[in-house]
Structure formats: C-alpha cells, structure tokens
Design an enzyme around this catalytic site. Structure first.
Site, PDB file in Angstrom:
ATOM      1  N   GLU A 158      20.434  21.172  44.397  1.00  0.00           N
ATOM      2  CA  GLU A 158      21.895  21.058  44.944  1.00  0.00           C
ATOM      3  C   GLU A 158      22.705  22.323  44.911  1.00  0.00           C
ATOM      4  OE1 GLU A 158      24.164  17.711  43.299  1.00  0.00           O
ATOM      5  OE2 GLU A 158      22.280  16.561  42.905  1.00  0.00           O
ATOM      6  N   GLU A 207      21.139  12.875  35.810  1.00  0.00           N
ATOM      7  CA  GLU A 207      22.373  13.092  35.190  1.00  0.00           C
ATOM      8  C   GLU A 207      22.234  12.259  33.660  1.00  0.00           C
ATOM      9  OE1 GLU A 207      25.986  13.694  37.280  1.00  0.00           O
ATOM     10  OE2 GLU A 207      24.967  15.365  38.474  1.00  0.00           O
TER      11      GLU A 207
HETATM   12  C1  GLA Z   1      25.994  15.419  41.582  1.00  0.00           C
HETATM   13  C2  GLA Z   1      25.242  14.646  42.356  1.00  0.00           C
HETATM   14  C3  GLA Z   1      25.169  14.731  43.941  1.00  0.00           C
HETATM   15  C4  GLA Z   1      26.595  14.807  44.403  1.00  0.00           C
HETATM   16  C5  GLA Z   1      27.176  16.159  43.712  1.00  0.00           C
HETATM   17  C6  GLA Z   1      28.760  16.374  44.324  1.00  0.00           C
HETATM   18  O1  GLA Z   1      25.430  16.863  41.485  1.00  0.00           O
HETATM   19  O2  GLA Z   1      23.900  14.695  41.968  1.00  0.00           O
HETATM   20  O3  GLA Z   1      25.033  13.449  44.244  1.00  0.00           O
HETATM   21  O4  GLA Z   1      27.535  13.960  44.016  1.00  0.00           O
HETATM   22  O5  GLA Z   1      27.410  15.920  42.212  1.00  0.00           O
HETATM   23  O6  GLA Z   1      28.548  16.092  45.713  1.00  0.00           O
END
Ligand code: GLA
Length: 362
Positions: A266, A159
């Site tokens: 994710e 990120e």
């Molecule tokens: C981001 C992070 C993850 C997690 C999510 C929320 O996407 O990459 O590690 O913290 O937020 O759980």
C-alpha cells in the site's frame, strides 16, 4: 431512419470501443511495469469508477498488477449476512483480465470496514466465538471461491498487531470474541477455498522496530504451527520524512529472515509528518500547497525507497501503490479530514511528477 434497436446496438458498440480505447491508447508507451520487469510486478489500488475515466489508460500503461482499494473489503462486498455485492469487485477483476494484469485480493479479515451485522445477533448482543468463526468461514469461502484461479494472492488478515508498545494483539471485536484463533482460522479457510492462492499477513508501521518484531513473531509462530501463511505484506504508508535508508533496509533485512516473500502492498509517501491516528484539524493544516521543496523531498524519498526495494529484489515479489494519482488519495481525509495530500507519482492531471522519474530512471 435507424430503428431503435439498431440505434441502441450502435450506441453499445461505440461505448465498448471508447472503453477499450481508453484502456489501450497508451499501450505502446513504456511504464513502471516495464522498467521494473526484472524486479517485481508494479501494482495499483483502484476504485471501479477510476476504470471508466482517463485514469484507465494510465493504469494499463504503468502497472501490471491491480488491487481493489475498497471493493473486496468485508463491508462493501458482504453488506448483509445473506447478501453479497459483487458488481464492483467483478468489474475490477474483469478489467485486470482484459488487460492481462495480476490481481491481489484485499482483504478478507480486518477490524475496519466490517459490516455491522458481523459481530451481533438479532437482539444486538455479541455473538459467540462459534458463530463468529462460522460467519468468517462463510465469508472467506464465498469470496475466495468466486475468484479462485483469478486472484493470485490475498491479504487474508489485516492489521491485528497492536500499535501500543506493551500490547501484542489489537483489541478488536475479532480478538475480544475469538482470542487469536480467528487469525489461524482465516488462513485455513482461505487455503481450503483456493489452495493455489498465496496468502499474506498485511500490516502498517512495519518500519517501527517494536511493531516490526511483533509482526515477525506472529508470522513465525503461525508458520511454525503449519498455518498456511505464504508472505508478509508491508503496507508502506510512509512520508517524505521517514523511513531513512538505514531503517527501511534493516526492516526488510529482518523480515527477509522469515524466509518467505515480502510485498509492499500500500505504498504512498505523504508530504506531511506521519501520523497513524485520526485527529482534529489545526491551523497549520491549511498549508497544503505542493511546494518545490516538498516536490524535491518527495522525489528523494521515493528514490531511496526504490533503491532499497531493488536491493532486496530477491525477497520482494510485488510493489503496489495505494491509489493512482494525486487527484484522489485516502490521505486527503486521513489523519485530518479535508487536508489535501500529494502522495503519489502522478499529479491530478495524471502527469508524472519528479518522484516518478526518481523511481523510473535508475
Ligand atoms: C489500511 C487498509 C487499506 C486502506 C488503507 C487506507 O491500510 O489496509 O485497505 O483502507 O488503510 O485507504
């Protein structure tokens, strides 16, 4: 009468048996990992606690890849400069090895869940770039070396692209102190610690055309400079309202042009409109029932997303769900604290939802 030692030995055997039994009693039944055997590994993000509950059996039945939801992040695993906390991460790795699952590491460098000591010196002043890079190197070298040969892929940098349309890099403490050099360095340190591990850049809201372009530009630039970046992680925190088939398809097509593997890292599908920033509660946030309409819409969304993933199976090398079941998701507290969400394929009793069948039957 049993001696105390014999009693303790029996107790230990019983405990070990119940643990392995939890993990194996559903082994024979097929799960997502089998239905997607010819496509990509199916993974799940877990806490160490979940591995000693009834969720363990479901994990083993359904998934063949695992990620630590939090246990390998910088804050939890490296709470003080001279102190690592390995217990939770080790237990997840041991579980995966016992059950012959792949392990994705998450994450080595991020602006959130970073320990407070990382950016400051003994007088609470910000450290120099040299000091911060040396700390990053120590961190990455220790964590990656510990799991060398066990973790096949790492989210190295997480990120760093800004959500603001006219800003390229996120203005984090990493960026403020080091400029963009920490990104290159993080990949180099990880590669030196485990030359076999596949190294990913990972980000969210990758379906947004502006952010998507920036992520592609970042990764293409790193690769052109011979930085060891081997794949792009698309987080996939989506909702029942977006993305559409066309938008997801075009995103994956554009990312494919980088010529390196993509992973959905994710995945969850919120039943609320997507919001990427935390906010205060509003009255309508009390409407948290998982209605038949939401159930239906969510199954359609999951169906669409997996249709697109299967279409791009040549470039997608993994799909990981962010949490196991609706019993617990980080979305229960984001973007609004204490607003129940229902983003996964299994309900709180671990029963498959309509969305599960939409993913499994194709
Ligand atoms: C981001 C992070 C993850 C997690 C999510 C929320 O996407 O990459 O590690 O913290 O937020 O759980």
């Amino acid at each position: 009468m049993l001696s105390c030692k014999a009693f303790l030995t029996l107790l230990l055997i019983a405990l070990l048996f119940s643990c392995s039994n939890r993990e194996s009693h559903v082994e024979e039944e097929k799960g997502l990992k089998d239905f997607y055997g010819e496509y990509f590994p199916m993974g799940v993000a877990v806490s160490p606690r979940a591995l000693s509950t009834d969720e363990a059996g479901l994990i083993v039945q359904q998934f063949n890849s695992i990620t630590a939801e939090n246990a390998m992040k910088m804050g939890p695993i490296h709470p003080q400069e001279d102190e690592y906390f390995w217990k939770h991460a080790d237990s997840i790795v041991a579980f995966a090895e016992r059950n012959k699952m792949k392990i994705r590491g998450h994450t080595l460098c991020w602006h959130n869940q970073t320990p407070a000591w990382m950016f400051i010196d003994a007088d609470s002043n910000w450290v120099s770039k040299e000091v911060l890079l040396a700390r990053l190197k120590d961190h990455i070298t220790s964590v990656v070396s510990r799991y060398r040969g066990k973790i096949y892929a790492w989210d190295v940098v997480n990120e760093v692209i800004s959500d603001k349309k006219d800003e390229f890099y996120r203005d984090s403490p990493w960026y403020k102190i080091c400029g963009s050099e920490f990104i290159t360095k993080a990949f180099e340190y990880a590669h030196a610690a485990d030359p076999e591990a596949l190294l990913f850049y990972n980000d969210y809201n990758e379906i947004d055309p502006v952010k998507r372009k920036k992520i592609i530009q970042l990764v293409a630039g790193l690769r052109a400079a011979d930085v060891p970046v081997h794949g792009v992680g698309l987080q996939g925190h989506w909702s029942i309202y977006e993305p559409s088939y066309a938008r997801l398809d075009s995103a994956l097509t554009e990312f494919s042009a980088l010529g390196i593997p993509l992973q959905i890292t994710e995945l969850d599908v919120s039943v609320y409109p997507k919001e990427h920033g935390r906010r205060e509660r509003k009255p309508e946030d009390d409407l948290t029932d998982f209605t038949p309409e939401k159930d239906q819409k969510q199954s359609e969304a999951y169906k669409t997303y997996f249709e697109v993933f299967r279409k791009h199976k040549d470039v997608i090398t993994g799909v990981t769900f962010w949490n196991i079941s609706d019993r617990h998701s980080w979305l229960d507290n984001f973007p609004v604290r204490n607003r129940k969400d229902h983003p996964l394929l299994f309900d709180k009793d671990l029963q498959p939802k309509k969305a599960y069948h939409a993913v499994a039957d194709f």
